[in-house]
Design a protein around this motif. Structure first.
Motif, PDB file in Angstrom:
ATOM      1  N   SER A 131       0.815  -1.326  -0.004  1.00 44.49           N
ATOM      2  CA  SER A 131       0.100   0.172   0.018  1.00 44.49           C
ATOM      3  C   SER A 131       0.901   1.376   0.004  1.00 44.49           C
ATOM      4  N   ASP A 132       1.973   1.005   0.091  1.00 46.27           N
ATOM      5  CA  ASP A 132       2.904   2.290   0.023  1.00 46.27           C
ATOM      6  C   ASP A 132       2.967   3.005  -1.275  1.00 46.27           C
ATOM      7  N   GLU A 133       3.451   4.268  -1.199  1.00 48.37           N
ATOM      8  CA  GLU A 133       3.501   5.177  -2.442  1.00 48.37           C
ATOM      9  C   GLU A 133       4.718   6.230  -2.185  1.00 48.37           C
ATOM     10  N   GLY A 134       5.312   6.453  -3.107  1.00 49.55           N
ATOM     11  CA  GLY A 134       6.357   7.360  -2.849  1.00 49.55           C
ATOM     12  C   GLY A 134       7.083   7.842  -4.034  1.00 49.55           C
ATOM     13  N   VAL A 135       8.187   8.479  -3.748  1.00 46.15           N
ATOM     14  CA  VAL A 135       8.994   9.248  -4.842  1.00 46.15           C
ATOM     15  C   VAL A 135      10.518   9.093  -4.668  1.00 46.15           C
ATOM     16  N   VAL A 136      11.228   8.615  -5.671  1.00 43.97           N
ATOM     17  CA  VAL A 136      12.875   8.617  -5.495  1.00 43.97           C
ATOM     18  C   VAL A 136      13.286   9.750  -6.789  1.00 43.97           C
ATOM     19  N   HIS A 137      14.138  10.698  -6.076  1.00 44.76           N
ATOM     20  CA  HIS A 137      14.855  11.621  -7.116  1.00 44.76           C
ATOM     21  C   HIS A 137      16.222  11.170  -6.971  1.00 44.76           C
ATOM     22  N   LEU A 138      16.564  10.764  -8.441  1.00 44.52           N
ATOM     23  CA  LEU A 138      18.012  10.238  -8.822  1.00 44.52           C
ATOM     24  C   LEU A 138      18.737  11.391  -9.435  1.00 44.52           C
ATOM     25  N   MET A 139      19.544  12.180  -8.621  1.00 47.15           N
ATOM     26  CA  MET A 139      20.194  13.509  -8.992  1.00 47.15           C
ATOM     27  C   MET A 139      21.467  13.233  -9.505  1.00 47.15           C
ATOM     28  N   ASP A 140      21.448  13.155 -11.006  1.00 42.60           N
ATOM     29  CA  ASP A 140      22.829  12.875 -11.748  1.00 42.60           C
ATOM     30  C   ASP A 140      22.292  12.775 -13.110  1.00 42.60           C
ATOM     31  N   ASP A 141      22.733  13.307 -14.042  1.00 44.69           N
ATOM     32  CA  ASP A 141      22.559  13.122 -15.541  1.00 44.69           C
ATOM     33  C   ASP A 141      23.132  11.805 -15.791  1.00 44.69           C
ATOM     34  N   ARG A 142      23.936  11.042 -15.200  1.00 48.67           N
ATOM     35  CA  ARG A 142      24.538   9.737 -15.495  1.00 48.67           C
ATOM     36  C   ARG A 142      23.430   8.697 -15.237  1.00 48.67           C
ATOM     37  N   PHE A 143      22.434   8.859 -14.374  1.00 52.63           N
ATOM     38  CA  PHE A 143      21.299   8.089 -14.118  1.00 52.63           C
ATOM     39  C   PHE A 143      20.420   7.704 -15.463  1.00 52.63           C
ATOM     40  N   GLY A 144      20.639   8.600 -16.367  1.00 49.83           N
ATOM     41  CA  GLY A 144      19.985   8.436 -17.853  1.00 49.83           C
ATOM     42  C   GLY A 144      20.575   7.522 -18.618  1.00 49.83           C
ATOM     43  N   ARG A 145      22.087   7.219 -18.406  1.00 50.16           N
ATOM     44  CA  ARG A 145      22.874   6.177 -19.113  1.00 50.16           C
ATOM     45  C   ARG A 145      22.117   4.680 -19.296  1.00 50.16           C
ATOM     46  N   ARG A 146      22.371   4.070 -20.594  1.00 48.41           N
ATOM     47  CA  ARG A 146      21.678   2.944 -20.718  1.00 48.41           C
ATOM     48  C   ARG A 146      22.411   1.814 -19.817  1.00 48.41           C
ATOM     49  N   GLU A 147      23.640   2.030 -19.407  1.00 45.36           N
ATOM     50  CA  GLU A 147      24.376   0.873 -18.733  1.00 45.36           C
ATOM     51  C   GLU A 147      23.744   0.999 -17.108  1.00 45.36           C
ATOM     52  N   VAL A 148      23.403   2.348 -16.812  1.00 50.23           N
ATOM     53  CA  VAL A 148      23.431   2.545 -15.458  1.00 50.23           C
ATOM     54  C   VAL A 148      21.919   1.997 -15.475  1.00 50.23           C
ATOM     55  N   ARG A 149      20.786   2.421 -16.156  1.00 48.81           N
ATOM     56  CA  ARG A 149      19.330   2.219 -16.110  1.00 48.81           C
ATOM     57  C   ARG A 149      19.326   0.551 -15.952  1.00 48.81           C
ATOM     58  N   ALA A 150      20.372  -0.147 -16.768  1.00 49.20           N
ATOM     59  CA  ALA A 150      20.139  -1.675 -16.652  1.00 49.20           C
ATOM     60  C   ALA A 150      20.348  -2.129 -15.465  1.00 49.20           C
ATOM     61  N   LEU A 151      21.004  -1.449 -14.459  1.00 51.35           N
ATOM     62  CA  LEU A 151      21.084  -2.055 -13.099  1.00 51.35           C
ATOM     63  C   LEU A 151      20.085  -1.651 -12.051  1.00 51.35           C
ATOM     64  N   LEU A 152      19.062  -0.851 -12.403  1.00 50.32           N
ATOM     65  CA  LEU A 152      17.952  -0.469 -11.413  1.00 50.32           C
ATOM     66  C   LEU A 152      16.910  -1.502 -11.528  1.00 50.32           C
ATOM     67  N   PRO A 153      15.908  -1.662 -10.548  1.00 50.48           N
ATOM     68  CA  PRO A 153      15.022  -2.600 -10.640  1.00 50.48           C
ATOM     69  C   PRO A 153      14.067  -2.479 -11.962  1.00 50.48           C
ATOM     70  N   THR A 154      13.665  -3.473 -12.468  1.00 55.13           N
ATOM     71  CA  THR A 154      12.959  -3.750 -13.705  1.00 55.13           C
ATOM     72  C   THR A 154      11.719  -3.077 -13.466  1.00 55.13           C
ATOM     73  N   TRP A 155      11.069  -3.198 -12.318  1.00 59.00           N
ATOM     74  CA  TRP A 155       9.643  -2.587 -12.020  1.00 59.00           C
ATOM     75  C   TRP A 155       9.594  -0.761 -11.885  1.00 59.00           C
ATOM     76  N   TRP A 156      10.921  -0.388 -11.923  1.00 60.58           N
ATOM     77  CA  TRP A 156      10.827   1.170 -11.677  1.00 60.58           C
ATOM     78  C   TRP A 156      10.692   1.647 -13.289  1.00 60.58           C
ATOM     79  N   ALA A 157      10.145   2.692 -13.282  1.00 61.86           N
ATOM     80  CA  ALA A 157       9.916   3.447 -14.712  1.00 61.86           C
ATOM     81  C   ALA A 157      10.427   4.760 -14.466  1.00 61.86           C
ATOM     82  N   PRO A 158      11.864   4.858 -14.356  1.00 62.60           N
ATOM     83  CA  PRO A 158      12.378   6.418 -14.447  1.00 62.60           C
ATOM     84  C   PRO A 158      11.978   7.122 -15.520  1.00 62.60           C
ATOM     85  N   SER A 159      11.788   8.711 -14.934  1.00 62.63           N
ATOM     86  CA  SER A 159      11.425   9.491 -16.069  1.00 62.63           C
ATOM     87  C   SER A 159      12.771   9.830 -16.703  1.00 62.63           C
ATOM     88  N   SER A 160      12.402  10.041 -18.278  1.00 59.80           N
ATOM     89  CA  SER A 160      13.687  10.113 -19.216  1.00 59.80           C
ATOM     90  C   SER A 160      14.210  11.371 -19.053  1.00 59.80           C
TER      91      SER A 160
END
Length: 768
Positions: free
Chosen positions: A739-768
């Motif tokens: 039942s939890d809801e929340g927000v996570v802010h990933l504060m760095d431009d490198r979080f947009g890189r493909r190799e970094v995104r591949a290591l994040l949980p698959t159920w996340w849907a990061p903003s582009s």
């Protein structure tokens, strides 16, 4: 049903008496002991039989072991004990224990060979001089039979009680039902995988998302598998206090759901947390809880294992062990070590099993236990394993040893320390840079350390009543370094680091001021035998990605199983925002502070509540907190400080309530980045002002080179994978229940890189 006990364990139980005495006495390493036994055996005649397997029965008790050697021509059995120092300082209780073992082996051999009498020899082999001191006695088979049966009779009541307990335990576990109404989403496939791995006797690596109940999802199926798999012990191993507490809570919930469950759960705690007299030494002349310890141990052990009124279950948590210990005036810490022999589930730190001298591993090997391992938050075992098998000598340790009263009083000690110092200085003089790596440990320094170790061994054996903390600390560090030098291979590197801090006085940079290190990089060769020793193992964590990284570094068996449990959470529950306009790279940190604070304030304004903000260092954290206080004085916030006590950590977490609002500033990878549970309104968001990448420095660059040479992925194994693992762990604090809801802010431009995104949980849907 019979109960099997090793000869050594039988005698440890029946023949120990007197004080607990932990005054330092030099002891051979395991390798030295094996080498000494081999030398002693090689000196015997041609027909000499070494390592003679023996077994015998008394009523429902089966006793087994290996006698060190037997000379059939002279009908003599040898019990070989290697030692260092002076034999005449051996406590009488030790000699009595050794004779007890020799006589047990003597009867087993007489029964096996049909002998009417036999000579028994206690052979004390001096590791340093390679000389033997032999004590002999002649015993008839009848005398030895009587001794054997007397020892067995003293143990039999415990053995029969243990057999009855085991039968009742297994019956109750077979009937045990899951304590909740049903499994959470993802919890059932995890439990099924653990059960199947236990049934197949395999090792399982399970990546399962935070919040699904991994602790119960692993403990319950393993306990259910215990009767069919004839498991003697389950070891639940954790890196942090929070992980151990979650295991204890889960086991309590299981016991509450089945009040008649006769499950003995033992909590192992560190010595410094359980010592009643930290100002006293661990021997009978100093500590009242050590005096007569073995005389009072049987009653204390019986009291600790006595079921509580109206309940068959026996919680042996720290408080219960302490209560039983103090009621009988014995040391709580060492009582808990004795109770490990009788517990069904032991909850403790990694080091109790994986360390070079891990107590639980040693007991399991000595007793032939069939064990199961649960390794909580297993991603931590990489760093912890590296630390266990790293050895280091620091200049301040050497300085304190040379300045000690012992060095001033005994010329031989000072001479040995001075020789190490000279070799150390000579090594530093040859070093042109502040950091250097050697292919092997420098020979001259190693020889000096070995000689010094021998000298200090002799001295400490000669003067056991003259403790010197500084000298002993250096001695133990030097011994560990020499031991690891003997095991040096591609898994470790030798490096020498000289102090380079800005403004450091010239004297501090003088030759002899470096830190000497054998730095383990790949603990796999040391951990692999521990996996093999267990019947089944399960490593579980929310962050075991990529699998090959953990397989390579932790030395998992080639046939290990792996599972990735699907998350029960939906992307809509967690808004993952990537702040591409921010760079948290070291050169950009000053410029990053204003946009970070602005983003935090905006998020808090839009949705007031409790947040955690993670930074890569205390300095970075303090700068951001100061700017937030300056620009938004009305926004509540509090910060993690260096070396927080457990009480201070609790105060930090207590500020996260269902009705409070504010931002807690914490360091990524620290006490609040994993293992804490703040469900619902207690935590609604997190800010990650870092990728968590380890600092680029000479050591990590060497690690990268070695990882590249061994695994072909130097940068990823050194920087990317460890960094992103910390990020995912920290972000996992936000969503804890369905039942939890929340927000996570990933504060760095490198979080947009493909190799970094591949290591994040698959159920996340990061903003582009």
């Amino acid at each position: 049903m019979s109960y099997t006990v090793a000869v050594r364990e039988l005698c440890e139980f029946t023949a120990k008496e007197g004080d607990l005495d932990l005054r330092f006495t030099p002891a051979p390493t395991a390798l030295e002991g094996m080498a000494g036994h081999a030398v002693a055996a090689a000196r015997r005649g041609e027909g000499y039989r070494a390592e003679v397997a023996l077994a015998g029965d008394y009523k429902t008790l089966r006793v087994r072991g290996r006698a060190d050697g037997f000379d059939p021509e002279h009908a003599r059995l040898d019990e070989v004990k290697t030692f260092k120092g002076r034999l005449d300082r051996q406590p009488a209780s030790h000699r009595a224990l050794h004779w007890a073992q020799a006589r047990i082996y003597g009867w087993l051999l007489c029964a096996q060979e049909g002998l009417e009498q036999i000579d028994l020899a206690l052979v004390y082999f001096d590791i340093a001089s390679q000389k033997e001191t032999v004590f002999t006695e002649r015993r008839t088979a009848e005398e030895l039979r009587q001794h054997f049966e007397a020892q067995c009779e003293r143990f039999l009541a415990w053995a029969e009680a243990q057999v009855a307990h085991r039968a009742a335990r297994d019956a109750a576990l077979t009937a045990l039902a899951f304590p909740f109404g049903g499994f959470r989403t993802g919890q059932r496939p995890l439990a099924e995988a653990v059960y199947k791995a236990a049934s197949a006797g395999r090792c399982l690596m399970a990546q399962a998302p935070t919040g699904i109940g991994k602790t119960m999802g692993t403990l319950f199926p393993l306990l259910k598998a215990a009767p069919m798999q004839r498991l003697d012990k389950v070891f639940f191993l954790a890196a942090k206090t929070s992980g151990r507490q979650m295991a204890l809570d889960a086991l309590t919930r299981l016991a509450d759901s089945a009040p008649a469950l006769p499950l003995r759960v033992l909590e192992m705690v560190a010595r410094d947390k359980s010592c009643e007299h930290p100002d006293k030494a661990c021997h009978g002349e100093s500590c009242p809880l050590a005096q007569g310890f073995y005389d009072r141990l049987p009653a204390a052990r019986a009291a600790a294992l006595q079921p509580r009124a109206g309940s068959e279950r026996i919680p042996l948590h720290q408080a219960q062990v302490r209560s039983a210990a103090l009621a009988h005036q014995v040391c709580p810490y060492y009582l808990s070590q004795e109770l490990a022999r009788w517990a069904d589930v032991v909850v403790g730190d990694y080091n109790y099993y994986f360390d070079m001298g891990g107590l639980l591993h040693g007991l399991a090997q000595a007793n032939g236990w069939r064990t199961a391992l649960l390794v909580d938050e297993a991603h931590n075992l990489v760093d912890r394993g590296r630390k266990m098998y790293t050895a280091e000598l620091r200049p301040e340790g050497m300085a304190q040893a040379r300045q000690s009263a012992t060095a001033a009083r005994y010329p031989a000690v000072k001479k040995a320390l001075d020789k190490v110092r000279r070799a150390w200085v000579a090594l530093d003089k040859q070093q042109a840079s502040a950091y250097a790596v050697h292919e092997t440990f420098p020979e001259d320094l190693l020889a000096a350390l070995q000689l010094c170790g021998n000298t200090l061994t002799d001295h400490l054996a000669e003067h056991p009543a003259e403790p010197d903390a500084a000298l002993q600390a250096f001695y133990f560090d030097a011994l560990h370094l020499v031991r690891m030098a003997g095991l040096l291979d591609a898994h470790s590197l030798v490096d020498v680091t000289q102090p380079t801090a800005p403004g450091l006085p010239k004297a501090a940079r003088a030759p002899g001021s470096s830190t000497l290190c054998i730095r383990n990089l790949v603990p796999a060769p040391f951990l692999a035998p521990r996996w093999e020793a267990a019947h089944t193992s399960t490593l579980f964590s929310a962050t075991l990605q990529p699998q090959r990284y953990y397989t390579d570094l932790l030395g998992l068996p080639e046939d290990h199983l792996a599972i990735e449990v699907e998350s029960p959470f939906q992307a809509a529950q967690l808004s993952v925002q990537v702040a591409r306009h921010i760079s948290t790279r070291y050169p950009d940190r000053k410029a990053s502070l204003a946009p970070i604070v602005a983003l935090m304030a905006r998020q808090f304004g839009e949705r007031p509540g409790n947040y955690l903000a993670f930074f890569s260092s205390y300095e970075y954290l303090q700068q951001a907190a100061a700017l937030l206080a300056e620009q938004h004085p009305g926004l509540p916030h509090w910060s993690q400080s260096r070396r927080m006590l457990e009480s201070e950590q609790r105060q930090f977490l207590d500020r996260f309530t269902e009705t409070s609002a504010g931002i807690g500033f914490a360091v990524l990878g620290g006490a609040f980045a994993e293992g804490i549970d703040l469900p619902g309104r207690r935590l609604i968001g997190a800010f990650l002002a870092t990728l968590g990448l380890p600092q680029v420095n000479p050591v990590n660059e060497q690690v990268k080179e070695r990882m590249q040479a061994l695994f072909g992925e130097g940068y990823d194994y050194t920087y990317l994978y460890p960094g992103l693992q910390k990020v995912v762990q920290a972000a996992g604090r936000v969503i804890r229940t369905p039942s939890d809801e929340g927000v996570v802010h990933l504060m760095d431009d490198r979080f947009g890189r493909r190799e970094v995104r591949a290591l994040l949980p698959t159920w996340w849907a990061p903003s582009s």
